[in-house]
Design an enzyme around this catalytic site. Structure first.
Site, mmCIF file in Angstrom:
data_model
loop_
_atom_site.group_PDB
_atom_site.id
_atom_site.type_symbol
_atom_site.label_atom_id
_atom_site.label_comp_id
_atom_site.label_asym_id
_atom_site.label_seq_id
_atom_site.Cartn_x
_atom_site.Cartn_y
_atom_site.Cartn_z
ATOM 1 N N CYS A 1 -77.534 -51.905 -53.058
ATOM 2 C CA CYS A 1 -78.589 -51.963 -54.066
ATOM 3 C C CYS A 1 -77.999 -52.527 -55.369
ATOM 4 C CB CYS A 1 -79.161 -50.569 -54.300
ATOM 5 S SG CYS A 1 -78.007 -49.435 -55.116
ATOM 6 N N GLU A 6 -71.446 -46.455 -51.040
ATOM 7 C CA GLU A 6 -70.557 -47.422 -51.687
ATOM 8 C C GLU A 6 -69.888 -46.834 -52.916
ATOM 9 O OE1 GLU A 6 -73.760 -47.777 -50.736
ATOM 10 O OE2 GLU A 6 -74.348 -49.888 -50.815
ATOM 11 N N CYS A 38 -75.061 -50.376 -56.757
ATOM 12 C CA CYS A 38 -73.827 -50.532 -55.983
ATOM 13 C C CYS A 38 -73.225 -51.925 -56.152
ATOM 14 C CB CYS A 38 -74.086 -50.199 -54.520
ATOM 15 S SG CYS A 38 -74.476 -48.447 -54.290
#
EC number: 3.5.4.33
Length: 153
Positions: free
Chosen positions: A76, A48, A79
Site C-alpha cells: 500500500c 512489510e 508500506c
C-alpha cells in the site's frame, strides 16, 4: 516468497488478513513480518512494516541497502513509503491489490521520479498461491458473517 507465505499463514492463524513479508540481505532473512492490525489494534502493523523494522534492527541501520523485500500482496501507500525511505532497492511481490496497491494498481510509487530513490520491482512470484490464500480467507470471513447474521434472525 515461500517464507513470506509462511508468515501469511501465521497471520491467518491469528484471524488476520494473510499477508506476509520477509527482508533478505546477503542470502539471509534479516526481517520477517505478518499482518497484526487486528491483534495489535495498530493500523501501521502491516507485514512489510514489521519486516522492515526487524531488518533495520538486525542490520543496525535504517538504510536497508542491498536488501530485497518479498511480500505476498502488492504494498500500500504507507508500506511503499517505508520501502522508499528505507532505501530498499528491490521489491518482489506475488499478487496485485486493486483496492490500495501502490506499485501499479492505484499508484506506482516505484516509478515516481519525484522520489530520491527508485525501487526495482518483480511481480507475480507465487501469485496463484498467495491469491488463493487471500481469496480463501475472505470467503471464510463472508461465510462466518453470513452465519452470524442468520443466527441473529
Amino acid at each position: 516468497m515461500q517464507k513470506a507465505l509462511v508468515e501469511a499463514a501465521a497471520a491467518e492463524r491469528l484471524g488476520e488478513v494473510p499477508i506476509g513479508a520477509v527482508v533478505v540481505h546477503g542470502g539471509e532473512i534479516v526481517g520477517r513480518g505478518h499482518n497484526l492490525r487486528e491483534t495489535s489494534n495498530d493500523p501501521t502493523t502491516h507485514a512489510e512494516m514489521i519486516a522492515i523494522r526487524e531488518a533495520a534492527a538486525t542490520i543496525g541501520h535504517w538504510r536497508l541497502l542491498d536488501c530485497t523485500l518479498y511480500v505476498t500482496l502488492e504494498p500500500c501507500v504507507m508500506c511503499m513509503g517505508a520501502i522508499i525511505l528505507a532505501r530498499i532497492p528491490r521489491l518482489v511481490y506475488a499478487c496485485r491489490d486493486p483496492r490500495v496497491g501502490a506499485v501499479g494498481s492505484i499508484y506506482d510509487f516505484s516509478k515516481d521520479d519525484r522520489f530520491n530513490h527508485r525501487v526495482e520491482v518483480a511481480e507475480g512470484v507465487l501469485a496463484e498461491e498467495c491469491s488463493s490464500m487471500l481469496s480463501g480467507f475472505f470467503k471464510k470471513l463472508r461465510e462466518k458473517k453470513k452465519e452470524l447474521k442468520a443466527g441473529n434472525n
